[in-house]
Motif scaffolding. Structure first.
Motif, PDB file in Angstrom:
ATOM      1  N   GLU A   1      -1.030  10.688  -8.361  1.00  0.00           N
ATOM      2  CA  GLU A   1      -1.829  10.821  -9.583  1.00  0.00           C
ATOM      3  C   GLU A   1      -0.987  10.473 -10.786  1.00  0.00           C
ATOM      4  O   GLU A   1      -1.444   9.876 -11.737  1.00  0.00           O
ATOM      5  CB  GLU A   1      -2.397  12.222  -9.700  1.00  0.00           C
ATOM      6  CG  GLU A   1      -3.467  12.499  -8.667  1.00  0.00           C
ATOM      7  CD  GLU A   1      -4.024  13.916  -8.788  1.00  0.00           C
ATOM      8  OE1 GLU A   1      -3.955  14.490  -9.882  1.00  0.00           O
ATOM      9  OE2 GLU A   1      -4.520  14.397  -7.771  1.00  0.00           O
TER      10      GLU A   1
ATOM     11  N   PRO B   1       1.228   6.665   0.785  1.00  0.00           N
ATOM     12  CA  PRO B   1       0.240   5.728   0.239  1.00  0.00           C
ATOM     13  C   PRO B   1       0.213   5.811  -1.285  1.00  0.00           C
ATOM     14  O   PRO B   1       0.194   6.902  -1.855  1.00  0.00           O
ATOM     15  CB  PRO B   1      -1.085   6.205   0.841  1.00  0.00           C
ATOM     16  CG  PRO B   1      -0.690   6.962   2.074  1.00  0.00           C
ATOM     17  CD  PRO B   1       0.639   7.583   1.758  1.00  0.00           C
ATOM     18  N   LYS B   2       0.212   4.664  -1.940  1.00  0.00           N
ATOM     19  CA  LYS B   2       0.259   4.629  -3.399  1.00  0.00           C
ATOM     20  C   LYS B   2      -0.927   5.341  -4.027  1.00  0.00           C
ATOM     21  O   LYS B   2      -0.801   5.955  -5.080  1.00  0.00           O
ATOM     22  CB  LYS B   2       0.310   3.181  -3.874  1.00  0.00           C
ATOM     23  CG  LYS B   2       1.627   2.510  -3.604  1.00  0.00           C
ATOM     24  CD  LYS B   2       1.620   1.092  -4.120  1.00  0.00           C
ATOM     25  CE  LYS B   2       2.949   0.424  -3.852  1.00  0.00           C
ATOM     26  NZ  LYS B   2       2.989  -0.955  -4.296  1.00  0.00           N
ATOM     27  N   HIS B   3      -2.086   5.267  -3.394  1.00  0.00           N
ATOM     28  CA  HIS B   3      -3.274   5.883  -3.990  1.00  0.00           C
ATOM     29  C   HIS B   3      -3.184   7.408  -4.050  1.00  0.00           C
ATOM     30  O   HIS B   3      -3.957   8.042  -4.743  1.00  0.00           O
ATOM     31  CB  HIS B   3      -4.546   5.461  -3.232  1.00  0.00           C
ATOM     32  CG  HIS B   3      -4.674   6.076  -1.871  1.00  0.00           C
ATOM     33  ND1 HIS B   3      -4.066   5.547  -0.763  1.00  0.00           N
ATOM     34  CD2 HIS B   3      -5.324   7.196  -1.454  1.00  0.00           C
ATOM     35  CE1 HIS B   3      -4.359   6.305   0.298  1.00  0.00           C
ATOM     36  NE2 HIS B   3      -5.113   7.309  -0.101  1.00  0.00           N
ATOM     37  N   ARG B   4      -2.209   8.005  -3.350  1.00  0.00           N
ATOM     38  CA  ARG B   4      -2.064   9.456  -3.354  1.00  0.00           C
ATOM     39  C   ARG B   4      -1.302   9.967  -4.578  1.00  0.00           C
ATOM     40  O   ARG B   4      -1.212  11.163  -4.799  1.00  0.00           O
ATOM     41  CB  ARG B   4      -1.318   9.918  -2.084  1.00  0.00           C
ATOM     42  CG  ARG B   4      -1.995   9.440  -0.829  1.00  0.00           C
ATOM     43  CD  ARG B   4      -2.449  10.425   0.165  1.00  0.00           C
ATOM     44  NE  ARG B   4      -2.157  11.802   0.018  1.00  0.00           N
ATOM     45  CZ  ARG B   4      -1.502  12.519   0.910  1.00  0.00           C
ATOM     46  NH1 ARG B   4      -1.037  11.963   2.010  1.00  0.00           N
ATOM     47  NH2 ARG B   4      -1.331  13.797   0.733  1.00  0.00           N
TER      48      ARG B   4
ATOM     49  N   ASN C   1       0.787  -1.226   0.000  1.00  0.00           N
ATOM     50  CA  ASN C   1       0.000   0.000   0.000  1.00  0.00           C
ATOM     51  C   ASN C   1       0.824   1.284   0.000  1.00  0.00           C
ATOM     52  O   ASN C   1       0.269   2.363  -0.148  1.00  0.00           O
ATOM     53  CB  ASN C   1      -0.954   0.017   1.193  1.00  0.00           C
ATOM     54  CG  ASN C   1      -1.987  -1.074   1.077  1.00  0.00           C
ATOM     55  OD1 ASN C   1      -2.624  -1.219   0.048  1.00  0.00           O
ATOM     56  ND2 ASN C   1      -2.133  -1.878   2.110  1.00  0.00           N
ATOM     57  N   TYR C   2       2.115   1.186   0.201  1.00  0.00           N
ATOM     58  CA  TYR C   2       2.972   2.366   0.244  1.00  0.00           C
ATOM     59  C   TYR C   2       4.149   2.165  -0.696  1.00  0.00           C
ATOM     60  O   TYR C   2       4.574   1.049  -0.949  1.00  0.00           O
ATOM     61  CB  TYR C   2       3.509   2.607   1.660  1.00  0.00           C
ATOM     62  CG  TYR C   2       2.453   3.067   2.625  1.00  0.00           C
ATOM     63  CD1 TYR C   2       2.307   4.413   2.926  1.00  0.00           C
ATOM     64  CD2 TYR C   2       1.605   2.165   3.229  1.00  0.00           C
ATOM     65  CE1 TYR C   2       1.332   4.849   3.807  1.00  0.00           C
ATOM     66  CE2 TYR C   2       0.617   2.587   4.110  1.00  0.00           C
ATOM     67  CZ  TYR C   2       0.491   3.921   4.396  1.00  0.00           C
ATOM     68  OH  TYR C   2      -0.474   4.343   5.260  1.00  0.00           O
TER      69      TYR C   2
ATOM     70  N   LYS D   1       1.426   8.210 -12.332  1.00  0.00           N
ATOM     71  CA  LYS D   1       1.874   6.822 -12.118  1.00  0.00           C
ATOM     72  C   LYS D   1       3.312   6.592 -12.554  1.00  0.00           C
ATOM     73  O   LYS D   1       3.870   5.552 -12.307  1.00  0.00           O
ATOM     74  CB  LYS D   1       0.958   5.841 -12.876  1.00  0.00           C
ATOM     75  CG  LYS D   1      -0.491   5.942 -12.491  1.00  0.00           C
ATOM     76  CD  LYS D   1      -0.718   5.520 -11.061  1.00  0.00           C
ATOM     77  CE  LYS D   1      -2.187   5.583 -10.748  1.00  0.00           C
ATOM     78  NZ  LYS D   1      -2.542   5.543  -9.404  1.00  0.00           N
TER      79      LYS D   1
END
Length: 85
Positions: free
Chosen positions: A80, A75-78, A55-56, A82
């Protein structure tokens, strides 16, 4: 020459005590419940580590502005963009 029953039992007891000593020296305990509990805790820690790793991402600090540390986990989802790895 075949061992007598008494000699066989004595040999088994000696082996068990040697194994107990080895556990005491290596792990600090020979208590089965304590060893199993520690083993389970290590498994849980490893699972948390892998979850964290999934996740990180570690990011070099030259990609973001943070003072006095060399890298950070975000966190990877933060992300934009890629392309940052």
């Amino acid at each position: 020459m075949e061992e007598s029953r008494e000699e066989n039992l004595e040999s088994q007891i000696i082996t068990l005590y040697k194994e107990k000593e080895e556990l005491e020296l290596a792990l600090g305990t020979s208590d089965t419940d304590t060893i199993l509990k520690e083993f389970e805790n290590l498994g849980k820690e490893l699972s948390r580590y892998y979850s964290f790793k999934e996740n990180y991402r570690k990011v070099d600090t030259n990609l973001i502005h943070i003072e006095s540390i060399r890298s950070a986990y975000i966190p990877k989802h933060r992300f934009e963009n890629k392309s940052i790895r």
